[in-house]
Design a protein around this motif. Structure first.
Motif, short mmCIF file in Angstrom:
data_model
loop_
_atom_site.label_atom_id
_atom_site.label_comp_id
_atom_site.label_asym_id
_atom_site.label_seq_id
_atom_site.Cartn_x
_atom_site.Cartn_y
_atom_site.Cartn_z
N TRP A 377 0.80 -1.22 0.00
CA TRP A 377 0.00 0.00 0.00
C TRP A 377 0.83 1.27 0.00
O TRP A 377 0.35 2.32 -0.39
N SER A 414 -5.34 -7.48 1.09
CA SER A 414 -4.48 -6.49 1.71
C SER A 414 -4.59 -6.66 3.22
O SER A 414 -5.70 -6.74 3.76
N ILE A 433 -8.55 -5.45 -1.66
CA ILE A 433 -8.30 -4.03 -1.87
C ILE A 433 -9.54 -3.42 -2.52
O ILE A 433 -10.44 -4.13 -2.95
N GLN A 437 -7.98 1.59 -5.11
CA GLN A 437 -6.59 1.19 -4.99
C GLN A 437 -6.12 0.46 -6.25
O GLN A 437 -5.00 0.69 -6.73
#
Length: 737
Positions: A377, A414, A433, A437
């Protein structure tokens, strides 16, 4: 060359000293400290290798320099002639998509209502150019209303931006351009453009809520929606209303345009042009749990069949997956005729080694290496290393192409820590995600010519399972520290502060309850004297209270070290398999009876006494970076305690009475984090709720030989609901303590 000047200072000291910052070299000598240095004139990469937004490898830099070969043009910020390096970078800056929005932005900044929103895709140059435009605006007013400050959600991004922007402005880091991140300050009174993390600016607002030293405040990467970012949006909105001369700039991606316009009541919006042709998009479904191996396979396949130069960025879920992927890629050497792979991890723990991500991929003998950047991220919005700046020609006349591998196995997980206020614990959730994103990562491969985005999951998964936006962190975080800061700002009612998404009332009530238990609030709900001191310490409230209690129990010297080590993060690193037995044997020599807290003090003290702390760390599989950070944290905590005239006891570590006093001080802050062995076999029931947890594998109660009987009562530092439900950093206590 090192950054020089009196401004290049750090808070605190440690046995390693301050690591020099590598910066590019100017082509002229001055009486002042030398400007940034650049090794190798033929290398056209980003100066110092550091850049957050892609820059163009344009051909206009020579022409720009030629246009100014007549009279020497002076830099208005320091009065010195511009170097040839400045004109070289100016040509690249003018080719950025963001440059097309410059004059519209400056017009709104000067004549608008005081708040300007700027929106653009990642990689367009927003983060490097907008701070310079704000500095130009402040310069036109002779900085009459104050300096310019630019915030970033992540400290590593603030540091990297400082180096890049200082080079583009032809100025010195630590003088006209500086940075301030937790436990590291590189600014002076003459600093005109300052980069900092959101947390640092939030801390500054406690002593100066209207930020009177600043004329322009730039909140970058607002779409990241960290807790500090969301709080700053509301506080800065109120500060600008009380200080009309203050200019507030909020930079975001298009997904947050409308919410921000509504939040700021239709503030003017400036849009940055896109990067150009979108990247090619491909999907490849993988087996559950096999996304790391699938990512490695995709990288090797791409490298074997792609003749053109181009770099790869791989997105994974966690630091552990990043390490596993890097090890796998390094172990599988590709065909030498295809050129080597330069595998580079990118996550917060890499620290200053982030520079390696931007260094040229040329090899000895003039060869070429394809960079494979493995991240998570952290690179969703910052650290643009693709596009024109990432491309390297492999052979003359080869078409240049950029690739981006977005590797997520179904459902593109994630790793997130979601705080549950009911049980006062985090749960480690592996979840998809968001589509936002995924789109940000796809745009990493945009440009001309376009690259390729490979998604390692089925297209149907993307359309059906991925949420449109990720949850706002302020709705999933422990709010104790946030509420403490708001109380310090005399915001008694949480309803007085604006939020894009309001925190859950249950979380706010739990935070107030915890602060009340810690004696941080008085009978009226305002900060007590203890609470005011706790707000001065850059620590979690529980740890801050334990440090204050150490004054009463006469163990401040040791508690300072312990608080610093707990803040710095895990200090032990997994050793290589062939050395694991030997390293564990050495680590056992650092263990102490009584619990896991005390080896942390032993490790810090032992490293301080070594003439070669780096070698000692490698021998004992200890993180040198964590110890360096702990040294800076400890120095800052000591400075705060001396400033508010709190007593600091002499060292007494190792004595039985000191161990007892340390445990008593810890209980003063962590009394809600106590567990009891329910069956005598190491199954612990947490007293605040009915969760059952186990000792961690790294605990001294498991590593010591022979293993001791599990303690009946434990105090723990952290508990995360996960697959193994292990406590983190435990020590034995007695009920009578």
């Amino acid at each position: 060359m090192r950054v020089t000047g009196s401004g290049g200072r750090k808070r605190g000291s440690d046995p390693w000293g301050s690591r020099p910052v590598q910066v590019p070299q100017a082509s002229r000598e001055t009486a002042r400290p030398p400007r940034r240095s650049m090794e190798g004139a033929a290398d056209t990469r980003a100066p110092g290798g550091l850049q957050l937004e892609g820059s163009e490898e344009g051909e206009g830099s020579d022409a720009a320099a030629a246009d100014c070969e007549g009279d020497l043009e002076l830099n208005p910020y320091d009065g010195l002639p511009f170097s040839s390096r400045y004109y070289e970078l100016l040509g690249r800056r003018r080719a950025l998509p963001a440059w097309g929005a410059k004059y519209a932005f400056l017009e709104q900044l000067e004549a608008g209502p005081g708040i300007v929103l700027l929106s653009g895709e990642p990689g367009t140059g927003k983060s490097t150019q907008v701070p310079q435009w704000c500095a130009e605006h402040a310069l036109s007013q002779q900085f009459a209303h104050g300096q310019v400050v630019c915030t970033q959600p992540h400290s590593l991004a603030a540091l990297s931006l400082t180096l890049r922007v200082a080079d583009e402005m032809d100025l010195n880091v630590g003088h006209e351009v500086g940075y301030c991140i937790p436990y590291e300050d590189c600014c002076t009174s003459e600093t005109l453009l300052r980069f900092c993390s959101d947390e640092v600016l939030l801390q500054e607002m406690m002593s100066d809520p209207l930020l009177r030293q600043y004329g322009v405040v730039l909140l970058d990467e607002a779409q990241e929606r960290t807790v500090a970012t969301d709080l700053l949006l509301g506080l800065l909105k109120d500060a600008q209303r009380q200080r009309p001369e203050l200019r507030l700039v909020v930079v975001t991606e298009p997904v947050l345009e409308e919410p921000l316009r509504h939040f700021f009541r239709d503030a003017p919006l400036v849009r940055v042009p896109g990067l150009g042709p979108p990247p090619r998009l491909a999907y490849r479904a993988t087996v559950p749990g096999g996304h790391v191996s699938a990512a490695c396979q995709a990288v090797l396949e791409l490298h074997s069949r792609e003749a053109e130069a181009g770099d790869v960025m791989v997105f994974l879920a966690s630091k552990q997956e990043i390490s596993a992927c890097c090890e796998a890629l390094q172990a599988q050497a590709p065909d030498p005729s295809l050129g080597p792979l330069l595998v580079l991890p990118l996550h917060p723990a890499v620290g200053r080694d982030v520079q390696k991500v931007y260094e040229a991929s040329a090899q000895a003998g003039g060869g070429w290496a394809r960079r494979v950047i493995v991240t998570h991220w952290l690179a969703d919005a910052a650290f643009s290393v693709g596009g024109r700046q990432a491309r390297r020609r492999r052979r003359a006349g080869a078409a240049q192409r950029k690739w981006l591998a977005v590797s997520r196995g179904p459902p593109a997980p994630s790793t997130q820590g979601v705080y549950n206020p009911r049980i006062r614990a985090k749960s480690q959730a592996l979840r998809p995600i968001s589509q936002r994103q995924a789109e940000s990562r796809r745009l990493r491969a945009a440009g001309s010519p376009p690259g390729t985005c490979l998604r390692l999951y089925a297209e149907a998964r993307y359309e059906q399972s991925f949420p449109a936006l990720p949850p706002a962190p302020v709705t999933e975080a422990d709010l104790s520290r946030l509420v403490l800061l708001l109380k310090r700002l005399d915001i008694a009612d949480m309803g007085q502060c604006d939020f894009l998404d309001r925190p859950a009332p249950e979380a706010l009530m739990q935070a107030l309850e915890d602060l009340d238990y810690l004696a941080a609030l008085d009978d009226d709900g305002n900060l007590s004297e203890v609470g005011i001191i706790m707000s001065e310490l850059p620590l979690a409230p529980q740890l801050a209270k334990a440090l204050l209690a150490a004054c009463e129990f006469d163990c401040v010297h040791e508690m300072l070290t312990l608080a610093a080590m707990l803040t710095a993060g895990p200090c032990f690193v997994p050793p290589a398999a062939r050395w694991e037995e030997a390293v564990v044997a050495r680590q056992r020599g650092l263990l102490r009876t009584g619990g896991d807290h005390f080896p942390l003090i032993s490790v810090f003290n032992a490293s301080q006494q070594e003439s070669d702390p780096g070698g000692w760390c490698r021998k004992h599989a200890v993180s040198e970076a964590a110890l360096r950070l702990a040294g800076a944290v400890r120095a800052e905590l000591l400075g705060v305690m001396q400033r508010i005239e709190l007593p600091v006891s002499p060292p007494a570590f190792g004595t039985e009475s000191n161990v007892v006093r340390l445990k008593q001080a810890l209980i003063s802050g962590f009394f809600l984090k106590v567990a009891r062995d329910v069956d005598g076999s190491g199954n612990y029931l947490l007293l605040t709720h009915k969760q059952v947890a186990q000792l961690p594998p790294s605990s001294c109660y498991r590593l010591r030989r022979p293993p001791p009987t599990p303690p009946a009562w434990l105090l723990y530092h952290e508990f995360t609901i996960s697959q193994d439900n292990c406590l983190s950093i435990v020590s034995e206590i007695q009920p009578e303590m």
